[in-house]
Design a protein around this motif. Structure first.
Motif, PDB file in Angstrom:
ATOM      1  N   ALA A   1      -2.935  88.868  17.776  1.00  0.00           N
ATOM      2  CA  ALA A   1      -3.849  88.473  18.681  1.00  0.00           C
ATOM      3  C   ALA A   1      -5.388  88.317  18.362  1.00  0.00           C
ATOM      4  CB  ALA A   1      -3.324  89.978  20.560  1.00  0.00           C
ATOM      5  N   THR A   2      -5.957  87.371  19.534  1.00  0.00           N
ATOM      6  CA  THR A   2      -7.624  87.407  18.717  1.00  0.00           C
ATOM      7  C   THR A   2      -8.343  87.658  20.259  1.00  0.00           C
ATOM      8  OG1 THR A   2      -7.539  85.079  19.641  1.00  0.00           O
ATOM      9  CG2 THR A   2      -6.701  85.230  17.323  1.00  0.00           C
ATOM     10  N   GLY A   3      -9.540  88.060  19.933  1.00  0.00           N
ATOM     11  CA  GLY A   3     -10.543  88.369  21.023  1.00  0.00           C
ATOM     12  C   GLY A   3     -10.235  90.004  21.387  1.00  0.00           C
ATOM     13  N   VAL A   4      -9.571  91.103  19.888  1.00  0.00           N
ATOM     14  CA  VAL A   4      -9.420  92.102  20.746  1.00  0.00           C
ATOM     15  C   VAL A   4     -10.580  92.279  20.153  1.00  0.00           C
ATOM     16  CG1 VAL A   4      -7.965  94.300  20.668  1.00  0.00           C
ATOM     17  CG2 VAL A   4      -6.928  91.710  20.290  1.00  0.00           C
ATOM     18  N   GLY A   5     -11.714  92.633  21.175  1.00  0.00           N
ATOM     19  CA  GLY A   5     -13.451  93.175  21.079  1.00  0.00           C
ATOM     20  C   GLY A   5     -13.915  91.407  19.940  1.00  0.00           C
TER      21      GLY A   5
ATOM     22  N   ASN B   1       2.818  97.407  24.720  1.00  0.00           N
ATOM     23  CA  ASN B   1       1.678  97.167  25.263  1.00  0.00           C
ATOM     24  C   ASN B   1       0.762  97.631  24.035  1.00  0.00           C
ATOM     25  OD1 ASN B   1       1.663  95.549  27.434  1.00  0.00           O
ATOM     26  ND2 ASN B   1       2.342  97.692  27.766  1.00  0.00           N
ATOM     27  N   LEU B   2       0.071  97.321  23.255  1.00  0.00           N
ATOM     28  CA  LEU B   2      -1.004  97.739  22.032  1.00  0.00           C
ATOM     29  C   LEU B   2      -2.256  98.076  23.080  1.00  0.00           C
ATOM     30  CD1 LEU B   2      -1.561  98.350  18.930  1.00  0.00           C
ATOM     31  CD2 LEU B   2      -2.151  96.265  19.128  1.00  0.00           C
ATOM     32  N   TYR B   3      -2.836  98.848  22.395  1.00  0.00           N
ATOM     33  CA  TYR B   3      -4.419  98.885  23.016  1.00  0.00           C
ATOM     34  C   TYR B   3      -5.109  99.117  21.380  1.00  0.00           C
ATOM     35  CZ  TYR B   3      -2.078 100.704  27.282  1.00  0.00           C
ATOM     36  OH  TYR B   3      -1.316 100.282  28.153  1.00  0.00           O
ATOM     37  N   ALA B   4      -6.501  98.902  21.813  1.00  0.00           N
ATOM     38  CA  ALA B   4      -7.042  98.971  20.861  1.00  0.00           C
ATOM     39  C   ALA B   4      -8.870 100.216  20.689  1.00  0.00           C
ATOM     40  CB  ALA B   4      -7.442  97.608  20.152  1.00  0.00           C
ATOM     41  N   ALA B   5      -9.352 100.596  20.080  1.00  0.00           N
ATOM     42  CA  ALA B   5     -10.875 100.261  20.774  1.00  0.00           C
ATOM     43  C   ALA B   5     -11.692  99.917  19.219  1.00  0.00           C
ATOM     44  CB  ALA B   5     -10.592 102.408  20.293  1.00  0.00           C
ATOM     45  N   ASP B   6     -11.968  99.346  19.812  1.00  0.00           N
ATOM     46  CA  ASP B   6     -13.384  98.318  19.387  1.00  0.00           C
ATOM     47  C   ASP B   6     -14.961  98.677  19.048  1.00  0.00           C
ATOM     48  OD1 ASP B   6     -13.544  95.802  17.658  1.00  0.00           O
ATOM     49  OD2 ASP B   6     -14.798  95.421  19.057  1.00  0.00           O
ATOM     50  N   TYR B   7     -15.059  99.216  18.201  1.00  0.00           N
ATOM     51  CA  TYR B   7     -16.478 100.118  17.527  1.00  0.00           C
ATOM     52  C   TYR B   7     -17.486  98.358  17.878  1.00  0.00           C
ATOM     53  CZ  TYR B   7     -20.608 101.064  15.270  1.00  0.00           C
ATOM     54  OH  TYR B   7     -22.213 102.297  14.801  1.00  0.00           O
ATOM     55  N   SER B   8     -17.279  97.613  17.324  1.00  0.00           N
ATOM     56  CA  SER B   8     -18.540  96.135  17.107  1.00  0.00           C
ATOM     57  C   SER B   8     -18.574  96.249  18.470  1.00  0.00           C
ATOM     58  CB  SER B   8     -18.191  95.214  17.061  1.00  0.00           C
ATOM     59  OG  SER B   8     -17.424  95.169  15.109  1.00  0.00           O
ATOM     60  N   THR B   9     -17.611  96.050  19.269  1.00  0.00           N
ATOM     61  CA  THR B   9     -18.386  95.707  21.170  1.00  0.00           C
ATOM     62  C   THR B   9     -18.234  97.281  21.899  1.00  0.00           C
ATOM     63  OG1 THR B   9     -15.572  95.615  21.514  1.00  0.00           O
ATOM     64  CG2 THR B   9     -17.728  93.450  20.939  1.00  0.00           C
ATOM     65  N   ARG B  10     -17.958  98.409  20.828  1.00  0.00           N
ATOM     66  CA  ARG B  10     -17.611  99.098  22.268  1.00  0.00           C
ATOM     67  C   ARG B  10     -17.080  99.500  23.583  1.00  0.00           C
ATOM     68  NH1 ARG B  10     -21.263 100.372  18.432  1.00  0.00           N
ATOM     69  NH2 ARG B  10     -22.848 100.838  18.148  1.00  0.00           N
TER      70      ARG B  10
ATOM     71  N   TYR C   1      -9.273  97.704  24.456  1.00  0.00           N
ATOM     72  CA  TYR C   1      -8.513  96.439  24.980  1.00  0.00           C
ATOM     73  C   TYR C   1      -6.779  97.058  24.947  1.00  0.00           C
ATOM     74  CZ  TYR C   1     -13.169  94.560  24.132  1.00  0.00           C
ATOM     75  OH  TYR C   1     -14.258  94.625  23.821  1.00  0.00           O
ATOM     76  N   ARG C   2      -6.303  95.969  25.889  1.00  0.00           N
ATOM     77  CA  ARG C   2      -4.380  96.030  26.087  1.00  0.00           C
ATOM     78  C   ARG C   2      -4.632  94.905  25.743  1.00  0.00           C
ATOM     79  NH1 ARG C   2      -2.977  97.341  31.426  1.00  0.00           N
ATOM     80  NH2 ARG C   2      -2.540  94.772  31.768  1.00  0.00           N
ATOM     81  N   VAL C   3      -3.115  94.731  25.013  1.00  0.00           N
ATOM     82  CA  VAL C   3      -2.891  93.549  24.208  1.00  0.00           C
ATOM     83  C   VAL C   3      -1.210  93.444  24.776  1.00  0.00           C
ATOM     84  CG1 VAL C   3      -1.726  91.864  22.481  1.00  0.00           C
ATOM     85  CG2 VAL C   3      -4.377  93.737  21.906  1.00  0.00           C
ATOM     86  N   ASP C   4      -0.811  92.552  25.656  1.00  0.00           N
ATOM     87  CA  ASP C   4       0.680  92.722  25.826  1.00  0.00           C
ATOM     88  C   ASP C   4       1.585  91.976  25.467  1.00  0.00           C
ATOM     89  OD1 ASP C   4       0.551  90.293  26.791  1.00  0.00           O
ATOM     90  OD2 ASP C   4       0.006  90.208  28.586  1.00  0.00           O
ATOM     91  N   THR C   5       3.011  92.374  25.164  1.00  0.00           N
ATOM     92  CA  THR C   5       3.518  91.959  24.574  1.00  0.00           C
ATOM     93  C   THR C   5       3.531  90.600  24.660  1.00  0.00           C
ATOM     94  OG1 THR C   5       5.563  91.472  26.281  1.00  0.00           O
ATOM     95  CG2 THR C   5       5.267  94.036  24.765  1.00  0.00           C
ATOM     96  N   ALA C   6       3.369  89.341  25.176  1.00  0.00           N
ATOM     97  CA  ALA C   6       2.570  88.212  24.743  1.00  0.00           C
ATOM     98  C   ALA C   6       1.253  87.722  24.393  1.00  0.00           C
ATOM     99  CB  ALA C   6       3.035  87.672  26.613  1.00  0.00           C
TER     100      ALA C   6
END
Length: 157
Positions: A56-60, A74-83, A86-91
């Motif tokens: 996936a791209t655009g995750v923060g 579903n994958l979840y990501a904490a992004d320091y740069s944007t604070r 995010y959730r990334v679904d299976t697609a």
């Protein structure tokens, strides 16, 4: 104490990791990647198969401090740069769960236990820049660990 190289790609600056539910994919959160998360296929012995590819791209903005996966994949990501969080679904579709917040940044991610007031359908994020508090993000699903298998065998919780 043995070290095994799983991914050897100098263009990927891995910072956080998570397995999918059946341990056939390793997700790699990155630093300095413009928000890219990679996926690395694994064999039954957790050895890399082929090379990592973009999941996936655009995750923060690409400083992934924590990755978690739910029971639906579903994958979840904490992004320091944007604070943000995010959730990334299976697609591979990205959804902002918590918008950028310069004072309340959730530094990492960890599922709750369901014990002592910690919901088992929520991800908790320590907030060292907001008075050392903890953010609760209610997901509504449980951790992928509740359905995790390793080499086809259910993993103990």
């Amino acid at each position: 104490g043995a070290v095994t190289m799983v991914v050897n790609d100098p263009s990927i600056y891995g910072h956080s990791l998570a397995f999918n539910q059946d341990s056939t994919v390793l997700y790699i959160g990155t630093i300095g990647s413009s928000g890219t998360i990679y996926q690395q296929p694994l064999d039954a012995d957790l050895n890399a198969v082929g090379s990592p590819t973009v999941y996936a791209t655009g995750v923060g903005a690409g400083y992934h401090d924590g990755l978690e996966i739910d029971e639906c994949g579903n994958l979840y990501a904490a992004d320091y740069s944007t604070r943000g969080f995010y959730r990334v679904d299976t697609a591979g579709n990205v959804t902002t769960m918590v918008a950028a917040d310069s004072t309340g940044y959730g530094h990492g991610a960890k599922w709750g236990s369901g014990l002592g007031g910690w919901r088992d359908d929520a991800i908790y994020q320590p907030q060292p820049y907001a008075g050392d508090t903890v953010r609760e993000v209610v997901i509504g699903f449980h951790s992928g660990d509740t359905v995790r298998t390793w080499n086809g065998v259910p993993a103990p919780l």
